[in-house]
Scaffold this motif. Structure first.
Motif, mmCIF file in Angstrom:
data_model
loop_
_atom_site.group_PDB
_atom_site.id
_atom_site.type_symbol
_atom_site.label_atom_id
_atom_site.label_comp_id
_atom_site.label_asym_id
_atom_site.label_seq_id
_atom_site.Cartn_x
_atom_site.Cartn_y
_atom_site.Cartn_z
ATOM 1 N N ALA A 102 0.850 -1.188 0.000
ATOM 2 C CA ALA A 102 0.000 0.000 0.000
ATOM 3 C C ALA A 102 0.883 1.234 0.000
ATOM 4 O O ALA A 102 1.937 1.250 0.643
ATOM 5 C CB ALA A 102 -0.937 0.014 1.205
ATOM 6 N N ALA A 103 0.466 2.251 -0.719
ATOM 7 C CA ALA A 103 1.199 3.523 -0.789
ATOM 8 C C ALA A 103 0.260 4.645 -0.388
ATOM 9 O O ALA A 103 -0.881 4.723 -0.866
ATOM 10 C CB ALA A 103 1.751 3.762 -2.189
ATOM 11 N N ALA A 104 0.730 5.493 0.507
ATOM 12 C CA ALA A 104 -0.016 6.684 0.903
ATOM 13 C C ALA A 104 0.441 7.843 0.033
ATOM 14 O O ALA A 104 1.628 8.164 0.000
ATOM 15 C CB ALA A 104 0.208 6.993 2.381
ATOM 16 N N LEU A 105 -0.496 8.469 -0.681
ATOM 17 C CA LEU A 105 -0.188 9.513 -1.641
ATOM 18 C C LEU A 105 -0.674 10.858 -1.133
ATOM 19 O O LEU A 105 -1.645 10.946 -0.371
ATOM 20 C CB LEU A 105 -0.837 9.207 -2.995
ATOM 21 N N ALA A 106 0.007 11.910 -1.596
ATOM 22 C CA ALA A 106 -0.387 13.274 -1.242
ATOM 23 C C ALA A 106 -1.628 13.677 -2.027
ATOM 24 O O ALA A 106 -2.186 12.900 -2.815
ATOM 25 C CB ALA A 106 0.764 14.242 -1.501
ATOM 26 N N SER A 107 -2.052 14.918 -1.846
ATOM 27 C CA SER A 107 -3.274 15.391 -2.494
ATOM 28 C C SER A 107 -3.165 15.421 -4.013
ATOM 29 O O SER A 107 -4.187 15.386 -4.699
ATOM 30 C CB SER A 107 -3.631 16.786 -1.974
ATOM 31 N N ASP A 108 -1.921 15.486 -4.551
ATOM 32 C CA ASP A 108 -1.770 15.475 -6.002
ATOM 33 C C ASP A 108 -1.899 14.078 -6.589
ATOM 34 O O ASP A 108 -1.819 13.902 -7.802
ATOM 35 C CB ASP A 108 -0.423 16.090 -6.406
ATOM 36 N N ASN A 109 -2.067 13.068 -5.734
ATOM 37 C CA ASN A 109 -2.274 11.678 -6.146
ATOM 38 C C ASN A 109 -1.076 11.095 -6.893
ATOM 39 O O ASN A 109 -1.217 10.115 -7.616
ATOM 40 C CB ASN A 109 -3.535 11.525 -7.009
ATOM 41 N N SER A 110 0.105 11.696 -6.710
ATOM 42 C CA SER A 110 1.304 11.165 -7.355
ATOM 43 C C SER A 110 2.493 11.121 -6.403
ATOM 44 O O SER A 110 3.303 10.201 -6.479
ATOM 45 C CB SER A 110 1.655 12.003 -8.592
ATOM 46 N N SER A 111 2.610 12.078 -5.505
ATOM 47 C CA SER A 111 3.725 12.098 -4.557
ATOM 48 C C SER A 111 3.469 11.074 -3.453
ATOM 49 O O SER A 111 2.431 11.091 -2.800
ATOM 50 C CB SER A 111 3.877 13.491 -3.942
ATOM 51 N N VAL A 112 4.449 10.162 -3.273
ATOM 52 C CA VAL A 112 4.313 9.091 -2.282
ATOM 53 C C VAL A 112 4.785 9.611 -0.929
ATOM 54 O O VAL A 112 5.938 10.018 -0.777
ATOM 55 C CB VAL A 112 5.112 7.854 -2.698
#
Length: 424
Positions: free
Chosen positions: A259-269
């Motif tokens: 699982a990867a938690a992403l920032a609000s831009d949906n690309s920065s991990v």
């Protein structure tokens, strides 16, 4: 009186000006015959049409990217909330005056670190009293044991009664029990005294203090002294549709799904972790199931209560044909792409898209690896259009998003501050 009468000088001047103006108009716009004028008008209109046609003639400038073979992860996107692994509200277990707060707000504490101190005077006195009581009873027990030994010898030599020996032996047993009760009282007083020193029960970070030094605290208080949260590791709880549950279960049966938690831009991990648990029931009101993932959170990029985008990898498509998502176009008959031909023309070719995200699309059929597909210029492209492939640059990103051809170099130079070209 002479005849004809003389006209005023002002009228003569005005007539002269009108005549000159009429002559000027006549000179500025000479007369042409009807045939010559028609030819001139037709030539002007033709020039305008030729100019408009020349502006769209020639190859269409596009950018193109070859289809490639790559391993593509199959993911499920969701929105989750970060939750602390453990959250503890520190409260007092004894009544007394708060004399010290042994932490700074926002400080990291370890399990067992002192957090606060309650005035221990009364509890220290109770402990000392219990210790003294045990010492007194131990002295009595020692004397009783000496007496029981003496009475035993007298009873054996017939100088003492058996009843007196038995009574003394019973007294020794009573004093031994009293010693055990005294030890229990000591343990109780010691525990109460220890409660006056409040320690952290977990590793975590302190929040804003909830009480100030000098206040009288009670064990019945619900406010507490401070809240300690464990941030490393941390949980992220999110929901997935029930249609995606089998894929998550299948991935979890092989190994904990990534699982990867992403920032609000949906690309920065922000951080990567593993799926820890899948809830044992589906919410019937929403048709979703809760999933909890664990993240190490070494950089403290996740914070309790924070909303994050979660991307769970449930499978991996190996050796898939991949093209940029910008190349995929939609029409009445479905998805299609413009494939670049060897003669610098493009052909509109229908494709079957397996999976697609904001960056790339997996092509099931329609394009072979190595074939170049157009990624810009769709506003003017048709099947068979003559094209000119240009290298994609950063300053054409907006143009590529709009699907338009790159602008002339003169316009880009003007935006860069070079100004219009000088006429010679």
């Amino acid at each position: 009186m002479s005849w004809p009468p003389k006209r005023p000088a002002s009228l003569v001047a005005l007539a002269t000006l009108v005549a000159l103006a009429a002559g000027g108009v006549y000179v500025a716009r000479p007369w042409h015959s009807g045939e010559d004028g028609a030819k001139e008008s037709a030539a002007a209109a033709g020039g305008k049409r030729d100019g408009r046609r020349r502006g769209f003639d020639g190859p269409i400038a596009i950018t193109a990217t070859p289809a490639r073979v790559a391993d593509v992860p199959v993911t499920i996107d969701a929105v989750g909330t970060a939750q602390a692994l453990n959250t503890v509200t520190v409260r007092t277990q004894v009544d007394g005056r708060l004399i010290k707060l042994a932490f700074e707000e926002g400080q990291n504490v370890k399990k067992g670190d002192i957090v606060a101190l309650i005035d221990p005077t009364l509890y220290q006195a109770a402990y000392d009293q219990a210790v003294a009581k045990k010492a007194q009873d131990e002295a009595n027990l020692a004397n009783a044991r000496v007496d029981v030994t003496r009475y035993k010898k007298l009873a054996a030599s017939n100088f003492g009664s058996q009843q007196q020996y038995a009574t003394q032996e019973s007294l020794v047993t009573q004093l031994e029990a009293q010693i055990r009760a005294d030890q229990g009282a000591i343990d109780n007083a010691k525990a109460t005294l220890d409660y006056a020193t409040i320690r952290s029960p977990i590793d975590g970070r302190t929040g804003i203090r909830l009480v100030d030094v000098g206040n009288i605290l009670h064990s019945s208080d619900q406010t507490g002294i401070v809240v300690i949260t464990q941030l490393q590791p941390i949980y992220v709880v999110f929901t997935v549709p029930q249609q995606s549950l089998p894929a998550v279960q299948k991935a979890q049966s092989r190994a904990p799904a990534k699982a990867a938690a992403l920032a609000s831009d949906n690309s920065s991990v922000l951080d990567t972790g593993r799926v820890a648990v899948i809830d044992n029931q589906i919410d019937q009101t929403t048709g979703t199931v809760k999933v909890k993932a664990t993240f190490e959170n070494k950089e403290l990029s996740l914070w309790p209560g924070q909303f994050v985008n979660v991307r769970v990898t449930v499978d991996l498509l190996r050796d898939a044909r991949v093209v940029p998502s910008a190349a995929i176009q939609r029409g009445p008959n479905g998805a299609f792409v413009y494939v670049l031909n060897a003669d610098e023309t493009v052909s509109m070719r229908p494709v079957v898209v397996g999976r697609q995200d904001e960056a790339q699309a997996v092509i099931v059929s329609g394009v072979e690896p190595g074939e170049k597909v157009a990624t810009t210029g769709f506003a003017r492209l048709v099947d068979g259009s003559q094209v000119r492939v240009m290298e994609p640059t950063a300053d054409r990103g907006a143009e590529a998003a709009e699907g338009a051809a790159p602008r002339p170099r003169r316009e880009r130079n003007r935006e860069a501050g070079g100004g219009p070209p000088q006429r010679r």
